[in-house]
Scaffold this active site. Structure first.
Site, PDB file in Angstrom:
ATOM      1  N   HIS A  96       0.848  -1.203   0.000  1.00  0.00           N
ATOM      2  CA  HIS A  96       0.000   0.000   0.000  1.00  0.00           C
ATOM      3  C   HIS A  96       0.883   1.254   0.000  1.00  0.00           C
ATOM      4  O   HIS A  96       1.907   1.292   0.681  1.00  0.00           O
ATOM      5  CB  HIS A  96      -0.930  -0.005   1.213  1.00  0.00           C
ATOM      6  N   GLU A  98       0.574   4.007   1.436  1.00  0.00           N
ATOM      7  CA  GLU A  98       0.810   4.606   2.758  1.00  0.00           C
ATOM      8  C   GLU A  98       1.936   3.876   3.479  1.00  0.00           C
ATOM      9  O   GLU A  98       2.751   4.488   4.169  1.00  0.00           O
ATOM     10  CB  GLU A  98      -0.495   4.588   3.576  1.00  0.00           C
ATOM     11  N   GLU A 168      -3.853   1.460  -7.236  1.00  0.00           N
ATOM     12  CA  GLU A 168      -4.305   2.596  -6.427  1.00  0.00           C
ATOM     13  C   GLU A 168      -3.432   3.818  -6.733  1.00  0.00           C
ATOM     14  O   GLU A 168      -2.364   3.977  -6.121  1.00  0.00           O
ATOM     15  CB  GLU A 168      -4.182   2.265  -4.936  1.00  0.00           C
ATOM     16  N   GLY A 174      -7.896   9.134  -0.952  1.00  0.00           N
ATOM     17  CA  GLY A 174      -8.335  10.053   0.092  1.00  0.00           C
ATOM     18  C   GLY A 174      -8.453  11.495  -0.367  1.00  0.00           C
ATOM     19  O   GLY A 174      -8.584  12.403   0.451  1.00  0.00           O
TER      20      GLY A 174
HETATM   21  P1  13P Z   1      -9.886   6.054  -0.238  1.00  0.00           P
HETATM   22  O1  13P Z   1     -11.006   5.180  -0.733  1.00  0.00           O
HETATM   23  O2  13P Z   1     -10.159   6.683   1.083  1.00  0.00           O
HETATM   24  O3  13P Z   1      -9.406   6.998  -1.292  1.00  0.00           O
HETATM   25  O4  13P Z   1      -8.642   5.046   0.047  1.00  0.00           O
HETATM   26  C1  13P Z   1      -8.275   4.126  -0.914  1.00  0.00           C
HETATM   27  C2  13P Z   1      -7.265   3.214  -0.338  1.00  0.00           C
HETATM   28  O5  13P Z   1      -6.161   3.606  -0.020  1.00  0.00           O
HETATM   29  C3  13P Z   1      -7.667   1.820  -0.125  1.00  0.00           C
HETATM   30  O6  13P Z   1      -6.577   1.022   0.205  1.00  0.00           O
END
Ligand code: 13P
Length: 252
Positions: A96, A98, A168, A174
């Protein structure tokens, strides 16, 4: 062959235990017993035992957001794949953005986690995707291709076909700036073609590629209608039962 869609919720670091329990119960009440797609929930580690107990025997599958690549040892704060497996967890998210940005996980670390998840008997949900700078420089295909090459293309065909991939784009996570269905389709097709070249058409046809980044009830149906989008990995919108149920229904 028809690919069964997946709608996966990534709760990230949200909801207390009682808030999480309430949300799971609302989903169980609001969803039909039989679904045409897979619904996967990835809450924080602290909620996994409760999730497993609540969803046992239903069509919701439990997932972890993270794991460590080592089997056991002096890794304070970490959780192994064997621990997740012993709880009955089926999927584990890895790669991910993040984790890559905030916890410095490199392609090499992600690769070792993909291996550990597969060896431990779980299915990796492998995330890839480019930043806004990279997209603005039209380098997104090259960037994602490198992530695939460095994190998952070392796998043999039998291991590779077990993966779920999530595209993603970082600029869509987000931010409310969802990729358009055309942008998602273009990248998903590129990923599928790249897999076809690295493996074969059977594998590229059967592997599921999810889209993630600001999926909401009002854009889910058009994203999921794109031919190479096999469902979604949903962050913020997975925390609201009514909206998340709408998203699931858009895929199922
Ligand atoms: P959002 O749907 O909040 O944009 O996040 C996506 C995400 O990072 C799912 O792993």
């Amino acid at each position: 062959m028809a690919r069964k869609k997946i709608v996966a919720a990534n709760w990230k670091m949200n909801l207390t235990l009682s808030e999480g329990e309430k949300l799971i119960n609302q989903l169980l009440e609001g969803l039909p017993e039989v679904l045409e797609c897979e619904v996967v929930l990835a809450p924080p580690f602290t909620h996994l035992q409760m999730l497993v107990e609540l969803v046992g025997g239903t069509s919701i599958l439990p997932a972890a957001q993270h794991c460590h690549a080592e089997k056991a040892g002096a890794y304070t704060g970490e959780v192994s794949v064997a621990m997740l497996n012993s709880l009955g967890i089926k999927y584990c998210i890895t790669g991910h953005s993040e984790r890559r940005q905030l916890f410095f996980e490199t392609n090499q670390i992600v690769r070792s986690k993909v291996d550990a998840i597969l060896e431990g008997g779980l299915t990796p949900i492998f995330c890839c995707g480019e930043s806004l700078d990279i997209r603005q420089a039209s380098q997104q295909n090259q960037f994602v291709k490198e992530q695939l090459e460095e994190c998952i293309f070392h796998l043999g065909p039998d291991a590779f076909r077990k993966l779920v991939i999530a595209y993603e784009p970082i600029w869509a996570i987000g931010t409310g700036m969802t990729a358009s269905p055309e942008q998602a389709q273009e990248m998903h097709l590129f990923i599928r073609d790249t897999i076809r070249q690295a493996y074969d058409s059977d594998i590229s046809d059967e592997i599921r590629i999810l889209y993630g980044g600001s999926i909401k009830a009002d854009n889910a149906a058009t994203l999921f209608a794109a031919p190479d989008v096999d469902g979604g990995l949903v962050g913020g919108a997975s925390l609201q039962p009514a909206g998340f149920i709408e998203i699931i229904k858009a895929a199922c």
